[in-house]
Design an enzyme around this catalytic site. Structure first.
Site, short mmCIF file in Angstrom:
data_model
loop_
_atom_site.label_atom_id
_atom_site.label_comp_id
_atom_site.label_asym_id
_atom_site.label_seq_id
_atom_site.Cartn_x
_atom_site.Cartn_y
_atom_site.Cartn_z
N SER A 135 22.21 -50.35 9.65
CA SER A 135 23.10 -49.42 8.94
C SER A 135 23.91 -50.24 7.93
O SER A 135 24.62 -51.16 8.31
CB SER A 135 24.01 -48.74 9.96
N LYS A 161 19.34 -47.53 6.90
CA LYS A 161 20.28 -46.40 6.75
C LYS A 161 21.37 -46.87 5.81
O LYS A 161 21.84 -48.00 5.92
CB LYS A 161 20.85 -46.06 8.13
N LYS A 163 25.19 -45.74 4.09
CA LYS A 163 26.32 -44.83 4.14
C LYS A 163 26.48 -44.20 2.76
O LYS A 163 26.27 -44.88 1.74
CB LYS A 163 27.59 -45.62 4.49
N ASP A 188 23.86 -41.55 5.90
CA ASP A 188 24.90 -41.09 6.82
C ASP A 188 26.18 -40.84 6.04
O ASP A 188 26.72 -41.75 5.40
CB ASP A 188 25.14 -42.16 7.91
N GLU A 213 22.33 -37.72 8.04
CA GLU A 213 23.20 -37.76 9.23
C GLU A 213 24.59 -37.21 8.91
O GLU A 213 25.22 -37.63 7.93
CB GLU A 213 23.29 -39.23 9.70
N ASP A 238 25.69 -36.48 14.53
CA ASP A 238 26.32 -37.61 15.22
C ASP A 238 27.67 -37.10 15.74
O ASP A 238 27.76 -36.61 16.87
CB ASP A 238 26.45 -38.78 14.23
N LYS A 262 24.91 -41.60 21.05
CA LYS A 262 25.76 -42.78 21.28
C LYS A 262 26.41 -42.55 22.63
O LYS A 262 27.14 -41.56 22.80
CB LYS A 262 26.88 -42.86 20.23
N GLY A 290 25.05 -46.60 16.81
CA GLY A 290 25.80 -47.82 17.10
C GLY A 290 27.25 -47.67 16.70
O GLY A 290 27.59 -46.85 15.84
O1 SMG Z 1 26.55 -50.42 15.06
O2 SMG Z 1 25.18 -50.89 13.45
C1 SMG Z 1 26.15 -50.31 13.91
C2 SMG Z 1 26.88 -49.36 13.01
C3 SMG Z 1 26.16 -48.08 12.91
O3 SMG Z 1 26.72 -46.77 11.03
C4 SMG Z 1 26.95 -47.02 12.18
N1 SMG Z 1 27.88 -46.36 12.89
O4 SMG Z 1 28.57 -43.00 11.97
O5 SMG Z 1 26.83 -43.86 12.81
C5 SMG Z 1 27.97 -43.98 12.40
C6 SMG Z 1 28.69 -45.30 12.36
C7 SMG Z 1 29.97 -45.25 13.11
C8 SMG Z 1 30.75 -46.49 13.07
S1 SMG Z 1 31.55 -46.74 11.60
C9 SMG Z 1 33.16 -46.68 12.07
MG MG Z 2 26.81 -41.68 12.03
#
Ligand code: SMG
Ligand code: MG
Length: 369
Positions: A135, A161, A163, A188, A213, A238, A262, A290
């Protein structure tokens, strides 16, 4: 298994590079490490409540309070033989999924160790290796993002992925697709959009994304059903999913066609398994999300992702993608073929490096039965 002692540690791990999302920028990750000593074994869990209430309402102080004042007193000194017995003891506590999941994880680890089996085996996992993805936070420039993606693909990661946020979306998606036409690629939004932005998602529909996402509200299920109706690309929820009941509502309303599981967000491995099994029965693929966990939480995610309906690569990356030093040994690595080995030793299957754990501990407290 008699619960003799429980210890909480507020830890702060500095990220190797800042992680930028629609919610803000993270430079470090604050979590709670839960240690349970019982019958001569030590179980470890990680509560993924963060320092800020931006991803979730829970924070390290709220999770600490719920653990210390409600969850821990309900099991300390008790003799339990299943995780379900422990959960029954604190069933009255509503919400606070991340607090619950941290304790539950430590109990699963301890119980698996008393039985001499791996956590994966105890959870019903079937895979020896899992497919992993990465991510990537929002980058300043398209060029910078393409370079990062190229590096991760070279390391073997099977899925990318990125953001997104308003103003940082279509131009990035278009450029990534042009440069890497064949990769598994998803976005995401962490709830940064509303139904008024439907036009953006209709355009995204042309880029063969694996999934989109959590585009809309962080507790929403209804508006997502309106958006999913307009798109070919599967929506994956999520933030909106905290339980099997939420999952059922989302699937029955066709609000999403894929679920991100999660354990921290749904209260632990027990609820994760229920969601996994329900999704399998409905032909809905799941993947493991994650929360930038340390190796302790990561070990739990790897074990969970070894269950059969985790058919998409998870946000489970190598330890070094997050932290210079992990607090477990061996640290988690990605094989050149984009897989990660599922530990086979008892429990979480990795050792906690006490020296490193000590270095990242901000505060600790222990409770005796
Ligand atoms: O653990 O590789 C990881 C991060 C994965 O993008 C990730 N997590 O919305 O899925 C999500 C985010 C939440 C954490 S960001 C605060
Ligand atoms: Mg997410």
């Amino acid at each position: 298994m008699k619960i003799e002692r429980i210890e909480l540690r507020h830890v702060k791990l500095v990220l190797v590079s800042p992680f930028v999302t629609s919610m803000g920028t993270e430079y470090d990750e604050e979590h709670i490490i839960v240690r349970v000593d019982a019958d001569g074994v030590t179980g470890w869990g990680e509560s993924v409540a963060e320092g800020t209430p931006f991803y979730s309402y829970e924070t390290v102080p709220t999770a600490w309070h719920i653990l210390r004042d409600f969850l821990i007193p309900s099991i300390l000194g008790k003799d339990i033989s299943t995780v379900d017995e422990a959960i029954a003891g604190y069933a009255k506590v509503r919400g606070h999924m991340m607090a619950k999941a941290g304790l539950e994880a430590a109990l699963w680890d301890a119980l698996a160790k008393t039985k001499g089996i791996s956590l994966s085996q105890m959870l019903g996992g079937t895979r020896k290796k899992i497919d992993v993805g990465v991510s990537i936070g929002i980058q300043d420039s398209v060029e910078g993002l393409l370079k990062k993606i190229g590096g991760y693909l070279a390391e073997g990661y099977k899925r990318i992925k990125i953001k997104i946020a308003p103003g940082f979306d279509l131009q990035f998606v278009e450029a990534v697709r042009k440069e890497f036409p064949g990769i598994l690629f998803q976005v995401d939004a962490n709830s940064a959009y509303t139904l008024d932005d439907i036009g953006i998602f209709k355009k995204m529909d042309d880029y063969n994304l694996l999934l989109i996402e959590q585009p809309l509200g962080y507790e929403d299920i209804f508006d997502h059903s309106k958006l999913q109706r307009e798109l070919k690309t599967p929506i994956c929820l999520d933030e909106s999913i905290h339980s099997l009941d939420d999952t059922r509502a989302a699937i029955e309303l066709d609000s999403c066609r894929i679920i991100n599981i999660k354990p921290g967000r749904v209260g632990g491995f027990t609820e994760s398994k229920l969601i996994h099994d329900y999704c399998a029965s409905m032909n809905i693929p799941v993947w493991c999300g994650g929360m930038l966990e340390s190796g302790i939480g990561r070990a739990g995610n790897v074990a969970l992702a070894s269950l059969s309906n985790f058919t998409l690569p998870g946000d489970i990356s190598a330890s070094k993608r997050y932290y210079k030093e992990d607090i477990v040994e061996p640290e988690f690595v990605v094989n050149p073929d984009g897989t990660m080995d599922v530990p086979t030793n008892p429990g979480i299957g990795v050792e906690v490096n006490m020296k490193n754990l000590e270095k990242v501990t901000v505060r600790s407290e222990s409770y005796k039965g």
